[in-house]
Design a protein around this motif. Structure first.
Motif, short mmCIF file in Angstrom:
data_model
loop_
_atom_site.label_atom_id
_atom_site.label_comp_id
_atom_site.label_asym_id
_atom_site.label_seq_id
_atom_site.Cartn_x
_atom_site.Cartn_y
_atom_site.Cartn_z
N UNK A 238 100.16 -50.58 -1.82
CA UNK A 238 101.09 -49.33 -2.39
C UNK A 238 101.07 -49.77 -3.82
N UNK A 239 100.37 -48.83 -4.82
CA UNK A 239 100.30 -49.33 -6.03
C UNK A 239 99.45 -50.75 -6.00
N UNK A 240 98.40 -51.14 -5.41
CA UNK A 240 97.78 -52.41 -5.68
C UNK A 240 98.47 -53.50 -4.77
N UNK A 241 99.87 -53.30 -4.22
CA UNK A 241 100.24 -54.38 -3.61
C UNK A 241 100.30 -54.19 -2.04
N UNK B 193 106.04 -41.53 -1.99
CA UNK B 193 104.71 -41.35 -1.82
C UNK B 193 104.14 -40.21 -2.36
N UNK B 194 103.53 -40.35 -3.55
CA UNK B 194 103.07 -39.21 -4.15
C UNK B 194 101.77 -38.56 -3.44
N UNK B 195 100.78 -39.46 -3.15
CA UNK B 195 99.52 -38.89 -2.33
C UNK B 195 98.86 -40.31 -1.85
N UNK B 196 97.99 -40.10 -0.63
CA UNK B 196 97.42 -41.08 -0.09
C UNK B 196 95.93 -40.93 -0.33
N UNK B 197 95.19 -42.09 -0.45
CA UNK B 197 93.79 -42.00 -0.44
C UNK B 197 93.45 -43.19 0.79
N UNK B 198 92.68 -42.27 1.48
CA UNK B 198 92.05 -43.12 2.65
C UNK B 198 90.56 -43.52 2.53
N UNK B 199 90.27 -44.66 2.17
CA UNK B 199 88.61 -45.17 1.96
C UNK B 199 88.25 -45.60 3.26
N UNK B 200 87.28 -45.11 3.86
CA UNK B 200 86.86 -45.33 5.26
C UNK B 200 85.50 -46.29 4.90
N UNK B 201 85.49 -47.37 5.70
CA UNK B 201 84.29 -48.12 5.37
C UNK B 201 84.76 -49.53 4.83
N UNK B 202 84.11 -50.63 5.10
CA UNK B 202 84.48 -52.11 4.84
C UNK B 202 84.48 -52.08 3.07
N UNK B 203 85.66 -52.74 2.63
CA UNK B 203 86.02 -52.99 1.24
C UNK B 203 86.57 -54.17 0.98
N UNK B 204 86.04 -55.22 1.83
CA UNK B 204 86.63 -56.51 1.34
C UNK B 204 86.15 -56.93 -0.08
N UNK B 205 84.99 -56.31 -0.52
CA UNK B 205 84.43 -56.76 -1.71
C UNK B 205 85.32 -56.61 -3.19
N UNK B 206 86.51 -55.67 -2.79
CA UNK B 206 87.42 -55.59 -3.91
C UNK B 206 88.79 -55.87 -3.28
N UNK B 207 89.08 -56.01 -2.22
CA UNK B 207 90.33 -56.04 -1.53
C UNK B 207 90.57 -57.17 -0.65
N UNK B 208 89.51 -58.04 -0.28
CA UNK B 208 89.84 -59.09 0.49
C UNK B 208 90.11 -58.74 2.03
N UNK B 209 90.88 -59.64 2.53
CA UNK B 209 91.01 -59.70 4.06
C UNK B 209 91.55 -58.34 4.45
N UNK B 210 91.20 -58.10 5.94
CA UNK B 210 91.84 -56.88 6.35
C UNK B 210 91.25 -55.29 6.10
N UNK B 211 90.30 -55.46 5.15
CA UNK B 211 89.70 -54.30 4.75
C UNK B 211 88.29 -53.87 5.45
N UNK B 212 88.37 -54.38 6.92
CA UNK B 212 86.88 -54.07 7.48
C UNK B 212 86.66 -52.63 7.83
N UNK B 213 87.79 -51.98 8.24
CA UNK B 213 87.58 -50.37 8.67
C UNK B 213 87.85 -49.68 7.37
N UNK B 214 88.64 -50.09 6.46
CA UNK B 214 88.79 -49.37 5.16
C UNK B 214 90.26 -49.83 4.62
N UNK B 215 90.49 -48.87 3.54
CA UNK B 215 91.65 -49.02 2.65
C UNK B 215 92.55 -47.72 2.67
N UNK B 216 93.75 -47.83 3.10
CA UNK B 216 94.76 -46.95 2.71
C UNK B 216 95.57 -47.24 1.76
N UNK B 217 95.42 -46.31 0.46
CA UNK B 217 96.06 -46.41 -0.79
C UNK B 217 97.23 -45.76 -0.89
#
Length: 738
Positions: free
Chosen positions: A177-180, A200-224
């Motif tokens: 939530x806003x990078x937290x 919650x104004x909107x949601x962005x669902x990034x699918x695919x590994x994103x540990x390069x920017x977000x670290x642990x737990x982002x194997x499947x993706x990031x829900x921002x």
């Protein structure tokens, strides 16, 4: 998703006597959400005759006496403006969306190597599902550990599954939530009722590994999750949403915001409650079975001060969740009180977040007799946890075509599992531990001509330490301490072929550290008891995906197709140890290897201003590919992952009648266990939402879930449990100001 605002400011020009014989010309200007002019927008009358085209500054003029205008521009949905002698603010949907999450900087979707699905504020509001997890299930491939709604699910089954990778008690995808980070600090699952809905104004669902920017737990993706914003100008606004429906369900929320000069405040609160329903299938129920439900309250406060320039600000915010659940029998309950707080700034090229949380989770467990006629209390557990963290990143454009980002983050969790045992010799069992994760990363983004090239990498160091176990009448036991250093790179490229078509490809590595819940705490859902394993190690993923995207402004449509492959080594899963008529015992283990490969498609179509269709499809072959200790598991499906999933949403709008949104979701068969013995059949679900304005400040709406009342198999633990039956509700939405 970048939403565009069409700001039409009309006034009558005082033309003087010299123009007394000429018709008055209302003047308008077309702007996007960032205040930039939109050139080339077409302005037509109700007969579709072209009246004007906006100039380089977005300005246009039309003859007076015309009371309805249709304003359109390639890549935007058409806006209808009536009575053009007043000021209008009309929200449009841009087909070529701009995603922020994938690269921590705005990037048009055609130029993004990542697969991103954006759920706008309107789409969130117009969903029949009461909580966020249900609204996000319109994204194909998005699923919780089980099919049930978080309204009635045990919190330990509320982890996110993306890209067919499944989840366990913990989520294999990161929610921010806003990078937290919003994943539970102790267990890694998500509290989907934590924030009031209008926050919650909107949601962005990034699918695919994103540990390069977000670290642990982002194997499947990031829900921002992107937060609601205070008013742009001085003043105040307020909105109240209240509804009531079947199963004594209500989801009430209110939000208010005020701005005075550089200062602003935004506050929100909500109440979520349902008497729920009995999850166990009717033919298997016994005397102990009763409805699973939740009664929760949440609150949010954000204080903000604008600095030099509208994009620069400092803020202080906090939120609280108080939740009580009944888990289907008289003796099984759980509750949670969670406080989060954050402070930070966005200052020119710097983004800084300082955050923390304090949680007190409690739960009871029982043993159910054969025939489900009685139950016995077995354990009571309290799990206090505290987290402190910080994150910062800077970005700098060295040239108009080269952007560099660098960042770092860290967070520390201290937690314990305090249990009272009611079986065997009884007594108490306390396990304490500490976990720390720190990472640094960098990314370079280049856009030479039609190409977009990105390269990023991150180094993480995480450790589990100070873990001890105290049992009644026994000496303290020191549990294993361990640490790992992980390197996660990512490469991506995208190539535009003409203005409306692009090809993309990316490859990545990602990881997830085990949570303290997986390491130290025994969990139970229904009659499935899962033992911890203090020797677990991190999951490591390698993957790639390629994609093609097309946008057809004349048809107001877009489509993106992605082919993906992800392989996870040492995946943490629950392996079956034993099964009896009353209890299935599992243990968390690092399995050898799992793999998910397949394709996904997203589409959007708006052939006319009053109709739109959007949806998607995912086909994923998700199987165990290696496990030397139990080779019979190789080839089995990953638990709770369907091979096929599809969604569709049809929206019809009328200025006179209002809006009607029809949603469908289908899912193929899947298994509930690692041995693939418990089959869950395919399902189809149909929902509807309708709303109509009843005045300037009031909307009336109604919605229904699972309107065909299909039986949706959720789990076999090993008793068959079912999903949400047919429900309906009606509500009012009052709003003043922006």
């Amino acid at each position: 998703m970048r939403q565009a605002l069409l700001l039409l400011t009309f006034g009558l020009a005082a033309c003087g006597m010299a123009l007394a014989q000429a018709p008055l010309l209302p003047h308008g200007r077309v702007l996007d959400s960032s205040g930039d002019s939109i050139a080339g927008a077409e302005v037509r009358d109700k007969d579709h005759h072209l009246l004007a085209v906006s100039d380089a500054d977005g300005n246009f003029s039309v003859p007076s006496g015309i009371h309805t205008l249709f304003v359109s521009e390639g890549g935007f949905a058409t806006a209808t403006v009536t009575n053009p002698t007043q000021v209008f603010l009309v929200t449009l949907t841009r087909l070529e969306t701009v995603n922020v999450t994938a690269y921590r900087t705005p990037l048009p979707a055609l130029d993004s190597p990542a697969s991103v699905r954006v759920v706008s504020s309107a789409q969130l509001q117009q969903s029949s599902a009461p909580l966020l997890d249900g609204k996000l299930r319109q994204v194909p491939g998005f699923e919780l550990f089980r099919r049930s709604s978080s309204l009635v699910a045990n919190p330990t089954t509320e982890g996110v599954s993306l890209r067919g990778l499944g989840s366990t008690a913990a989520s294999r995808s990161l929610v921010v939530f806003d990078d937290v980070p919003m994943n539970d600090p102790y267990g890694g699952w998500i509290h989907w009722d934590e924030l009031p809905a209008p926050v919650i104004r909107s949601v962005e669902v990034v699918r695919g590994g994103a540990s390069d920017l977000y670290g642990s737990s982002a194997i499947g993706g990031v829900v921002s999750l992107l937060p609601a914003q205070p008013p742009v100008n001085d003043g105040a606004n307020f909105a109240l949403d209240t509804n009531y429906g079947a199963l004594e369900t209500t989801d009430d929320s209110g939000i208010g915001a005020v701005r005075h000069g550089a200062w602003s405040a935004l506050g929100a609160a909500g109440v979520i409650a349902t008497d729920g329903y009995t999850l166990v299938a009717p033919n298997l129920r016994g005397a102990v079975d009763q409805p699973s439900n939740v009664h929760a309250q949440n609150g949010y406060l954000d204080l903000d001060r604008r600095l030099a320039g509208d994009d620069n600000h400092v803020f202080l915010r906090g939120n609280v969740l108080n939740e009580a659940r009944h888990n289907g029998t008289p003796l099984t309950t759980n509750g949670n009180r969670l406080w989060r707080y954050a402070a930070g700034t966005d200052w020119h090229e710097l983004s800084l977040r300082l955050f923390g949380d304090d949680e007190h989770y409690r739960q009871t467990f029982s043993s159910i007799a054969t025939g489900r006629g009685s139950e016995t209390l077995t354990r009571y557990a309290e799990d206090p946890a505290a987290e402190l963290g910080a994150a910062a990143h800077v970005h700098h454009a060295f040239t108009p075509k080269l952007l560099v980002i660098a960042g770092a983050d860290t967070h520390d969790v201290r937690a314990s599992d305090d249990e009272i045992l009611f079986t065997g010799s009884g007594g108490t069992l306390t396990t304490t531990g500490r976990q720390r994760q720190t990472g640094v990363y960098g990314e370079a983004l280049a856009t030479p001509g039609p190409w977009t090239l990105s390269g990023s990498a991150r180094v993480d160091h995480f450790s589990n330490f100070d873990a001890e176990q105290f049992a009644s009448a026994t000496a303290p036991k020191t549990l294993p301490a361990f640490s790992e250093t992980v390197f996660d790179p990512r490469l991506g490229l995208s190539r535009r072929i003409g203005p409306h078509f692009a090809l993309s490809a990316s490859a990545f590595r990602a990881y997830r550290a085990p949570t303290q819940n997986e390491l130290y705490r025994t969990g139970q859902v229904g009659q499935q008891l899962t033992e911890p394993n203090a020797n677990l190690r991190s999951e490591r993923a390698t993957g790639w995906e390629t994609g093609a995207q097309a946008e057809l402004p004349r048809l107001r449509s877009s489509v993106r197709v992605s082919w993906f492959w992800t392989q996870v080594n040492r995946p943490i899963t629950a392996l079956t140890l034993s099964t009896t008529p009353t209890l299935t015992t599992l243990i968390r283990e690092n399995l050898g290897q799992i793999e998910s490969r397949g394709l996904s498609a997203d589409y959007a179509l708006a052939p006319a201003p009053w109709i739109s269709l959007e949806g998607g499809y995912q086909f994923a072959i998700a199987t165990v590919t290696k496990y030397a200790q139990e080779p019979q598991l190789v080839g089995n499906w990953i638990p709770q992952v369907a091979r096929e999933m599809a969604t569709a949403r049809l929206r019809l709008t009328s200025h006179r009648l209002g809006l009607l949104s029809l949603e469908e979701r289908t899912s193929g068969r899947q298994f509930d266990d690692d041995a693939n013995q418990y089959l869950l059949h395919p399902y189809f679900r149909f929902d509807a939402y309708a709303t109509r304005s009843a005045g300037r400040h009031l909307d009336i709406y109604a919605s229904g879930e699972n309107l065909f009342d299909r039986s949706i198999e959720v789990g076999r633990t090993p008793i068959l449990t079912l999903g949400t039956p047919r429900t309906a509700k009606i509500g009012l939405r009052l709003h003043w100001g922006e």
